[in-house]
Motif scaffolding. Structure first.
Motif, mmCIF file in Angstrom:
data_model
loop_
_atom_site.group_PDB
_atom_site.id
_atom_site.type_symbol
_atom_site.label_atom_id
_atom_site.label_comp_id
_atom_site.label_asym_id
_atom_site.label_seq_id
_atom_site.Cartn_x
_atom_site.Cartn_y
_atom_site.Cartn_z
ATOM 1 N N LEU A 65 40.906 36.569 36.602
ATOM 2 C CA LEU A 65 41.893 35.742 36.514
ATOM 3 C C LEU A 65 43.254 36.317 36.289
ATOM 4 O O LEU A 65 44.245 35.871 36.583
ATOM 5 N N GLY A 66 43.053 37.531 35.644
ATOM 6 C CA GLY A 66 44.436 38.417 35.419
ATOM 7 C C GLY A 66 45.410 37.839 34.325
ATOM 8 O O GLY A 66 46.576 37.821 34.449
ATOM 9 N N ILE A 67 44.721 37.035 33.468
ATOM 10 C CA ILE A 67 45.565 36.455 32.597
ATOM 11 C C ILE A 67 46.149 37.230 31.973
ATOM 12 O O ILE A 67 47.284 37.064 31.361
ATOM 13 N N HIS A 68 45.474 38.358 31.473
ATOM 14 C CA HIS A 68 46.169 39.536 30.882
ATOM 15 C C HIS A 68 45.388 40.822 31.166
ATOM 16 O O HIS A 68 44.459 40.710 31.920
ATOM 17 N N HIS A 69 46.086 42.147 30.857
ATOM 18 C CA HIS A 69 45.406 42.986 30.929
ATOM 19 C C HIS A 69 45.423 44.045 29.246
ATOM 20 O O HIS A 69 46.301 43.516 28.644
ATOM 21 N N PRO B 59 50.751 51.343 34.495
ATOM 22 C CA PRO B 59 50.187 52.209 35.375
ATOM 23 C C PRO B 59 48.875 52.358 35.178
ATOM 24 O O PRO B 59 47.878 52.813 36.171
ATOM 25 N N ASP B 60 48.466 52.460 34.039
ATOM 26 C CA ASP B 60 46.810 52.723 33.663
ATOM 27 C C ASP B 60 46.048 51.575 33.350
ATOM 28 O O ASP B 60 45.142 51.692 32.630
ATOM 29 N N GLN B 61 46.555 50.267 33.655
ATOM 30 C CA GLN B 61 45.952 49.241 33.155
ATOM 31 C C GLN B 61 44.490 49.039 33.746
ATOM 32 O O GLN B 61 43.650 48.511 32.766
ATOM 33 N N LEU B 62 44.066 49.597 34.777
ATOM 34 C CA LEU B 62 42.488 49.533 35.173
ATOM 35 C C LEU B 62 41.628 50.466 34.306
ATOM 36 O O LEU B 62 40.699 49.924 33.884
ATOM 37 N N TYR C 199 42.556 51.065 30.902
ATOM 38 C CA TYR C 199 42.296 50.582 29.821
ATOM 39 C C TYR C 199 41.225 49.243 30.055
ATOM 40 O O TYR C 199 40.395 49.208 29.093
ATOM 41 N N ASP C 200 41.433 48.532 31.035
ATOM 42 C CA ASP C 200 40.256 47.262 31.237
ATOM 43 C C ASP C 200 38.988 47.820 31.381
ATOM 44 O O ASP C 200 38.157 47.289 30.577
ATOM 45 N N LEU C 201 38.651 49.004 32.230
ATOM 46 C CA LEU C 201 37.562 49.487 32.349
ATOM 47 C C LEU C 201 36.724 50.149 31.089
ATOM 48 O O LEU C 201 35.715 49.892 30.553
ATOM 49 N N ALA C 202 37.840 50.739 30.104
ATOM 50 C CA ALA C 202 37.376 51.267 28.968
ATOM 51 C C ALA C 202 37.169 50.007 28.122
ATOM 52 O O ALA C 202 35.981 50.253 27.188
ATOM 53 N N PHE C 203 37.800 48.824 28.203
ATOM 54 C CA PHE C 203 37.202 47.577 27.104
ATOM 55 C C PHE C 203 35.855 47.121 27.659
ATOM 56 O O PHE C 203 35.100 46.833 26.653
ATOM 57 N N LEU C 204 35.692 47.359 28.875
ATOM 58 C CA LEU C 204 34.372 46.704 29.339
ATOM 59 C C LEU C 204 33.175 47.838 28.850
ATOM 60 O O LEU C 204 32.265 47.562 28.535
ATOM 61 N N GLY C 205 33.541 49.094 29.013
ATOM 62 C CA GLY C 205 32.719 50.126 28.627
ATOM 63 C C GLY C 205 32.389 49.955 27.125
ATOM 64 O O GLY C 205 31.322 50.067 26.578
ATOM 65 N N SER C 206 33.189 49.640 26.292
ATOM 66 C CA SER C 206 33.116 49.374 25.020
ATOM 67 C C SER C 206 32.182 48.256 24.564
ATOM 68 O O SER C 206 31.516 48.089 23.614
#
Length: 142
Positions: A98-102, A107-110, A112-119
């Protein structure tokens, strides 16, 4: 264990909201859809998110009260797994679909998002391992 997982989902949401939204200020619940300069809207979005987290925690507590007391390892493992489930669902749905937020726009948002999923994955695996751990030794009752 279901009650502990539900409790963990709510706690995970609170941790996300308090740490990432309020303390770090990296994003707000609706900052991907609306300008972050509209702080009244950002506060309302974050407030509704926290209210949802509170409802989920209360449901988890109610479910806990309907079952026999859980062993500490099952309670802790379930809470960690629930926190991980929160991260996985929120990360996929809110960040990627949905892209509600990141997690942290820029520039490095992906990353951070992937690290969040990894956590989230790490929390689920850790929680399941802790909850399913068997006692290796038995204490002597003599």
């Amino acid at each position: 264990m279901k009650a502990a997982v539900v409790l963990g989902v709510g706690i995970g949401g609170f941790i996300d909201g308090i740490v990432v939204h309020q303390l770090l200020g990296w994003h707000h619940m609706l900052s991907g859809w609306y300008p972050s300069s509209d702080m009244q809207l950002m506060m309302v979005g974050d407030g509704l998110f926290h209210l949802l987290c509170l409802v989920i925690v209360l449901i988890g507590v109610a479910l806990l009260n309907r079952t026999a007391p859980l062993p500490e390892r099952v309670l802790l493992g379930g809470i960690l797994a629930g926190w991980g489930v929160f991260n996985l669902v929120e990360g996929v749905v809110d960040h990627l679909v949905l892209g509600i937020h990141h997690v942290r726009p820029g520039p490095d948002q992906l990353a951070y998002d992937l690290a969040f999923l990894g956590s989230g994955l790490l929390l689920v695996v850790s929680g399941v391992l802790i909850a399913g751990r068997r006692r290796v030794w038995k204490s002597s009752t003599r």
